[in-house]
Design a protein around this motif. Structure first.
Motif, PDB file in Angstrom:
ATOM      1  N   GLU A 133       0.877  -1.170   0.000  1.00 43.80           N
ATOM      2  CA  GLU A 133       0.000   0.000   0.000  1.00 43.80           C
ATOM      3  C   GLU A 133       0.909   1.213   0.000  1.00 43.80           C
ATOM      4  OE1 GLU A 133      -3.266  -0.469   3.070  1.00 43.80           O
ATOM      5  OE2 GLU A 133      -1.952  -2.124   3.556  1.00 43.80           O
ATOM      6  N   GLU A 141      -3.820   6.678  -2.506  1.00 44.89           N
ATOM      7  CA  GLU A 141      -3.330   5.401  -1.973  1.00 44.89           C
ATOM      8  C   GLU A 141      -3.458   4.360  -3.063  1.00 44.89           C
ATOM      9  OE1 GLU A 141      -4.874   3.955   1.788  1.00 44.89           O
ATOM     10  OE2 GLU A 141      -4.052   1.962   1.418  1.00 44.89           O
ATOM     11  N   GLU A 159       1.126  -6.187   8.823  1.00 42.96           N
ATOM     12  CA  GLU A 159       1.182  -4.966   8.022  1.00 42.96           C
ATOM     13  C   GLU A 159       2.196  -4.026   8.657  1.00 42.96           C
ATOM     14  OE1 GLU A 159      -2.595  -3.011   7.552  1.00 42.96           O
ATOM     15  OE2 GLU A 159      -1.738  -1.305   6.480  1.00 42.96           O
ATOM     16  N   LYS A 203       3.964  -0.704   8.908  1.00 37.71           N
ATOM     17  CA  LYS A 203       3.555   0.646   8.501  1.00 37.71           C
ATOM     18  C   LYS A 203       4.757   1.542   8.202  1.00 37.71           C
ATOM     19  CE  LYS A 203      -0.652   1.519   9.080  1.00 37.71           C
ATOM     20  NZ  LYS A 203      -1.620   1.365   7.979  1.00 37.71           N
ATOM     21  N   LYS A 256      -4.833  -5.275  14.330  1.00 35.34           N
ATOM     22  CA  LYS A 256      -5.457  -4.657  13.165  1.00 35.34           C
ATOM     23  C   LYS A 256      -6.970  -4.566  13.329  1.00 35.34           C
ATOM     24  CE  LYS A 256      -5.445  -3.303   8.861  1.00 35.34           C
ATOM     25  NZ  LYS A 256      -4.860  -2.037   8.472  1.00 35.34           N
TER      26      LYS A 256
HETATM   27 MG    MG Z   1      -3.998  -0.545   4.833  1.00 37.69          MG
END
Ligand code: MG
Ligand code: ADP
Ligand code: ZN
Length: 501
Positions: free
Chosen positions: A23, A172, A236, A238, A287
């Motif tokens: 992402e 995004e 994920e 970041k 999450k």
């Molecule tokens: Mg995301």
């Protein structure tokens, strides 16, 4: 978990197949914010670029930035996406102090662009990364946590908030799960982000400088047993904010997941923080699911329905895409894929083409940027583009060489002078007295002297051993302290000895 408990990369890959999802957030270079007229200029005093709309004050109403939508469509088209005929913004509801509206205006199930792909080159092979969607949203403000050791909120004594960034347009770009990269997963991830950055830059919609936070990447990763169909649970990581970090984060997560799974453990779906110092990641928060955000269509904004004619006009106006351009230049310059990769990695493509635009031949332009100048940049630890010399100046040096007023050695000294701040090429040449001896009379004398002093060699040349001329050229160059045109010297020598070049 510490680094020592990781499974080795090779062992991890022997057992598991990595699946990635990237992402990428790109801050658009629009002059004003996405939903108000506030400036987006960097470096202003905190909270001087705000208004009732981006502060979420009662009664304020947002208006969509048309250039923001246009940029989003360009990005979508360049990524071979379909462009929505009709789509809406949505509110993503959550509280965070740097987001004064208590919701982020984003897009949820109706992105402006979807179903595309981006081809990337990895080790001379093409890898297609499929794009799920590219959607429009806005950036949050910026929190600075003061008083702690880490700059994170934990341990801080107080926090400062700057809303200048709140409402800056973001796009995004989300990939579909990337499968089939195998052991090359870290390289594919890096190559993807690199190519995406080049693409964004070429569209002119953002400078996409990762070190400035204009482009930020979240790395999703999961492992599944080799041969399995079902994806594993992802983590994920970041804000992985450099190309190198993207590669390292993927590699680390592969090794960490493998360690957990080998141990019979389960991966929890969570966000993680990446640490530049050692390339590791640590647990962030568990999450949340999409439903936690209570997305709903933004009632204060009209839907976005880009006319097909406009979309087609934008498609027609797209520049040649970086990978296509690179392949074209590679053929024109007669380089191997590997050589072109070096030019790309050195950040030299635009410098070389700019030098050519200023009148330098391709091979000369490339020779200086990839040779002498790359060496200097490397020595000084700076980007090629940051060297104190312009493509126009390099081109001027190339022209002086082509005209025969400089030879290679003198050209190098001229460039040295420019880098040392002695002025442009012509000034350096004048001040340092760097001019090829082109006075034929003086050259002729030097050649005669060299022949006389090296009678044996001269005889060999007369006898047909033309290759031996190099030694005489060397002698003349030495006598003229390098300021002769070597090619002309060679011609003169052969002429005087009565042999054909
Ligand atoms: Mg995301
Ligand atoms: P979220 O909002 O939870 O971050 P997104 O759909 O925006 O979800 O992004 C998730 C990213 O992770 C996408 O790129 C998606 O393709 C990828 N992804 C989804 N499932 C997996 C998985 N099991 N392993 C690795 N990547 C995944
Ligand atoms: Zn504003």
């Amino acid at each position: 978990m510490t680094v020592t408990e990781l499974v080795s990369y090779e062992d991890a890959l022997a057992t598991y197949d990595p699946v990635m999802g990237l992402e990428v957030h790109v801050e658009l270079g629009t002059k004003t914010k996405m939903f108000c007229g506030c400036s987006t200029a960097l470096g202003a005093e905190p909270n001087t670029q705000t208004c009732p709309t981006c502060l979420g004050l009662p009664g304020s109403l947002p208006v969509v930035n048309a250039t923001g939508v246009e940029s989003a469509i360009k990005i979508g088209l360049a990524l071979h996406c379909e462009i929505a005929e009709w789509c809406r913004f949505a509110r993503k509801n959550y509280f965070y102090p740097d987001m004064p509206k208590n919701f982020q205006t984003s897009q949820y199930d109706e992105p402006i662009a979807f179903n595309g792909y981006l081809d990337v080159d990895v080790d001379g092979e093409v890898f297609r990364v499929e794009i799920e969607r590219a959607h429009m949203e806005e950036d949050t403000g910026k929190s600075t946590h003061v008083g702690g050791a880490t700059g994170r909120i934990h341990g801080a004594q107080h926090s400062l908030l700057d809303y200048n960034r709140a409402g800056i347009p973001l796009i995004e770009i989300v990939t579909k799960p990337i499968v089939g990269a195998g052991e090359k997963a870290p390289e594919v991830a890096k190559a993807y982000v690199t190519e995406l950055r080049e693409l964004i830059k070429s569209l002119g919609v953002s400078e996409a400088r990762m070190e400035m936070g204009q482009m930020r990447c979240d790395v999703n990763l999961s492992l599944r047993p080799q041969g399995a169909d079902k994806f594993g649970t992802r983590s994920e990581t970041k804000n992985v904010n450099s190309l190198r970090s993207v590669e390292r984060a993927v590699r680390f997560e592969i090794q960490r997941h493998a360690a957990v799974l080998d141990d019979g453990g389960t991966i929890v779906q969570e966000t993680r923080h990446f640490h530049e110092e050692d390339g590791s990641t640590t647990s962030g928060r568990v999450k949340e699911e999409a439903e936690d955000y209570r997305y709903f269509p933004e009632p204060d904004l009209v839907p976005v329905a880009p006319a097909r004619a406009w979309v087609e006009e934008l498609r027609g106006g797209l520049p040649e895409l970086p990978r296509v351009r690179r392949n074209r230049l590679r053929e024109e310059w007669g380089l191997s894929r590997h050589e072109m990769q070096s030019v790309l990695n050195a950040g030299a493509i635009d410098l070389i083409t700019a030098t050519m635009d200023e009148g330098a031949p391709a091979d000369q332009a490339r020779k200086w940027w990839m040779g002498e100048l790359a060496r200097r940049a490397n020595e000084d630890g700076v980007e090629l583009a940051a060297l104190p010399i312009t493509p126009a100046q390099v081109a001027r040096v190339c022209v002086l060489v082509k005209e025969g007023s400089l030879n290679d050695k003198l050209a190098r000294q001229t460039i040295e002078g420019v880098l040392a701040g002695e002025g442009g090429p012509d000034e350096v040449v004048a001040q340092r007295g760097l001019k090829v001896v082109s006075d034929e009379g003086a050259l002729g004398t030097a050649v005669d002297e060299a022949i006389a002093a090296n009678a044996a060699i001269a005889d060999k040349i007369r006898g047909g051993k033309v290759a031996a001329a190099g030694a005489l050229v060397g002698a003349v160059m030495k006598a003229t302290r390098g300021q002769a045109d070597a090619a002309r010297v060679r011609e003169l020598i052969l002429e005087k000895l009565g042999v054909e070049g």
